[in-house]
Every structure is written in C-alpha cells, then in structure tokens.
Enzyme design. Structure first.
Site, short mmCIF file in Angstrom:
data_model
loop_
_atom_site.label_atom_id
_atom_site.label_comp_id
_atom_site.label_asym_id
_atom_site.label_seq_id
_atom_site.Cartn_x
_atom_site.Cartn_y
_atom_site.Cartn_z
N SER A 68 -0.22 -8.08 -9.84
CA SER A 68 -0.35 -8.60 -8.47
C SER A 68 0.85 -9.41 -8.00
O SER A 68 0.92 -9.75 -6.81
CB SER A 68 -1.61 -9.45 -8.35
OG SER A 68 -2.72 -8.63 -8.32
N LYS A 71 2.67 -8.04 -5.16
CA LYS A 71 2.14 -8.19 -3.80
C LYS A 71 3.01 -9.12 -2.94
O LYS A 71 3.00 -9.04 -1.71
CB LYS A 71 0.70 -8.69 -3.85
CG LYS A 71 -0.24 -7.69 -4.54
CD LYS A 71 -1.62 -8.27 -4.80
CE LYS A 71 -2.51 -7.27 -5.53
NZ LYS A 71 -3.83 -7.84 -5.89
N TYR A 195 -0.17 1.88 -4.48
CA TYR A 195 -0.59 0.53 -4.92
C TYR A 195 -0.60 0.42 -6.45
O TYR A 195 -0.04 -0.51 -7.03
CB TYR A 195 -1.98 0.24 -4.32
CG TYR A 195 -2.64 -1.00 -4.88
CD1 TYR A 195 -2.28 -2.26 -4.42
CD2 TYR A 195 -3.61 -0.91 -5.88
CE1 TYR A 195 -2.87 -3.41 -4.94
CE2 TYR A 195 -4.20 -2.06 -6.40
CZ TYR A 195 -3.83 -3.30 -5.93
OH TYR A 195 -4.41 -4.43 -6.45
N TYR A 247 -5.97 -16.51 -6.04
CA TYR A 247 -7.36 -16.13 -5.71
C TYR A 247 -8.24 -17.38 -5.64
O TYR A 247 -7.86 -18.37 -5.04
CB TYR A 247 -7.91 -15.11 -6.72
CG TYR A 247 -6.89 -14.06 -7.05
CD1 TYR A 247 -6.48 -13.16 -6.08
CD2 TYR A 247 -6.27 -13.99 -8.29
CE1 TYR A 247 -5.51 -12.21 -6.34
CE2 TYR A 247 -5.30 -13.05 -8.57
CZ TYR A 247 -4.92 -12.16 -7.59
OH TYR A 247 -3.97 -11.23 -7.84
N VAL A 265 -2.64 -9.96 -13.26
CA VAL A 265 -3.50 -9.82 -14.44
C VAL A 265 -2.73 -9.39 -15.69
O VAL A 265 -3.31 -9.35 -16.78
CB VAL A 265 -4.69 -8.84 -14.25
CG1 VAL A 265 -5.77 -9.44 -13.38
CG2 VAL A 265 -4.26 -7.49 -13.77
#
Ligand code: GLN
Length: 315
Positions: A68, A71, A195, A247, A265
């Site tokens: 991530s 991102k 993705y 998050y 992760v």
C-alpha cells in the site's frame, strides 16, 4: 533556542540493534500467500536527508513488497492527471475502519473515504487507467516510481502480483461494488490487474526513502533537482498520509510518531519529516491494524531522538 543536529548515524545504529533484539515482531500477512513466506526476522531502516546524505542499517538493501505504500505514488500520479477532479471519485477523511472494509462503501454510495484504504486506491488506479491500456498504465506507474527513486532497477515482483490476483476476492468485491455506483470507469479486471501489480512493486528501504524525498522538500527532489509536484500538492499529500496513511491505526501513529506516514502489508512504512528527511523502515510482522509492528516502534524511537515530530515537543 536551536536544537543540536541529531547524530543520525548513531540513531540508525541504535534503533537497528534495538529492533533486531526484540522478540515481539507482530505477524506477517497471510492473506496474500506469497507474503506469508517472508521471514519476520528482517529489519531495515534508511534515512535520506534533504542534503542527500544516506543513513541506513540492518536489512536496508533487501527488496520487499511495498504494497500500500505504492498508493502514495499512484495518488501523486492521479492528481497530476486530473487535479482536484479526483475528489469526485474518492474522499479525504480518515476511515476508522480496516483497510479492506466493505461496510462503509454502502453508506457512502460507493465513494471510498480516502485514497489509501483499498477501495480508495482502486478508484485512484482506475483514474490513472482511463484512456490507456493496463500494460501501458502499469509501465507508467513503474517508471514514475523509478524516476522518484532515481533508480531504473526498481521492479515488480510478479509472483506477489499473481499470488494476490489469485486470492483477491475482497478487493474484487470492493471494485465490483464501486462499479455498480459508477465510481469505477474501466473494466474491473483491468483496474484490479493494475492495482495488484503496483502493490507488488519491490523496493529496498534506501530506494523507498529516496522515492519519498520530494514530499520532504516541498515537491522537489533535492538529489535530482527535478520538480515532481507543487509545494502545495506535496503539503496536501503529506496531510493525507498523516490522517489516513495507517488506516484505523492513523491516530495512534500520529500520537506516537508524529509524522506523515504510509504503511503497507509487506511491513514497510514510508515516513516524511518535512524539511528534514525521508525515512523508510521495514519489518514484515504486522499489528492488528495491518501496520508494521516494529516499524512503528522504530519510528517512534527515531522521532523521540531526532525531535522531528511535526507536533514539536522537544525540550
Ligand atoms: N495489495 C494489498 C491489498 O490490496 C494492499 C493492502 C495494504 O498494504 N494494506 O490488500
């Protein structure tokens, strides 16, 4: 009163030694089978300061799956592509839910809370894909990351991408659900394919810290002298990293570390000390929120010793 310059070489050495000695290492992600094979004993740390000095230690030269953290780079690209129109497809508020939560999407008519939860990042990828073929889009994302890191050897780990593709039922559900609201423009398979592959970019801590340096320096990479984004955009990306980058652990990260940060992760964290440095840390074991357990502890130690928290507090 001005603070003495922190001794970064000593800090990196101490933090690496402390983290190697710890027994509590969290648990590696298993929902992507290929990531379950990573040894939780790894620990790497790299700091690149705004003058270009590199302070690195531990397993800082071992490539890992940035997941991530990619991102941040896709958000930067999408903003470059369509500017503020991006906010039609994704919001800017912390989610307070798990990174792969599906429940919030129904309440919010398929528009994800922010670009860093999975649904939001899939929507951002879809924007980058519009008007292009998946392969071309992926090439563009990879070349952008190579440009940021000033390193053409950064690559995609195909095994990790294939592994996630085989088991990505939940991301598939998120993407299909968003498609039903018209938030996703392209074929769900194409968007997810891009993705999964950008999440599977592999980098070392040193490469990742270099790639984040533009965010520490008002949008310009001081090593290459090249402008990536405006100062205003860099400030806003940092704000999103601070509020949404971990998050439902974002509040805890701000409280303990006090820097804009983005986790993945794979166990990596990219943290930005504005005007000071870009920092990458990697320890594969995760906490309950899916963020690197030792990565956060190492950064907490680092900001305590450097005084780099954006909230001050140095006495
Ligand atoms: N590729 C991962 C997923 O979609 C990224 C999640 C993460 O790093 N938090 O589940």
């Amino acid at each position: 009163m001005s603070q003495p310059e922190p001794d970064l070489a000593a800090i990196v050495r101490d933090v690496v030694a402390d983290m190697h000695a710890r027994e509590d290492r969290g648990t590696v992600a298993t929902y992507i089978p290929e990531l379950a094979n990573v040894d939780p004993g790894y620990f790497g740390l790299a700091i690149v300061d705004v003058a270009g000095n590199v302070y690195a230690g531990g397993d800082c030269a071992v490539p890992f799956s940035i997941q991530s953290i990619s991102k941040v780079f896709t958000l930067t690209l999408a903003l470059g592509r369509i500017g503020d129109r991006l906010w039609r497809y994704v919001g800017r508020e912390p989610s307070g839910n798990r990174f792969n939560s599906i429940v919030q999407l129904e309440h919010e008519a398929g528009v994800p809370r922010n670009p860093f939860i999975n649904a939001g990042a899939i929507a951002v990828t879809d924007v980058i894909l519009s008007g292009r073929q998946p392969r071309e889009t992926l090439g563009e994302i990879l070349r952008f990351v190579q440009f940021l890191a000033d390193d053409a050897t950064v690559s995609i780990d195909k095994d990790v991408a294939d592994s996630e593709k085989r088991t990505g039922y939940r991301n598939s559900a998120l993407a299909n659900y968003m498609k039903s609201f018209g938030v996703i423009q392209n074929s769900v398979d194409y968007t997810l394919g891009v993705y999964f592959h950008h999440c599977a970019i592999a980098m070392t801590c040193e490469q990742l810290a270099r790639a984040g340096l533009f965010l520490s320096c008002n949008g310009t990479n001081p090593l290459t002298g090249l402008s990536v984004v405006s100062a205003e955009r860099a400030r806003r990306i940092n704000a999103l990293m601070l509020t949404c980058g971990h998050y439902d652990g974002s509040g805890e990260f701000a409280y303990r570390v006090g820097l804009p940060g983005k986790s993945g992760v794979g166990g990596g964290i990219l943290a930005i000390a504005p005007g000071k440095a870009s920092i990458a840390v990697w320890s594969p074991g995760l906490d309950e929120a899916g963020n690197s357990h030792l990565g956060r502890i190492a950064l907490e130690e680092l900001t305590r010793r450097t005084g780099w928290s954006i909230f001050g507090g140095v006495s």
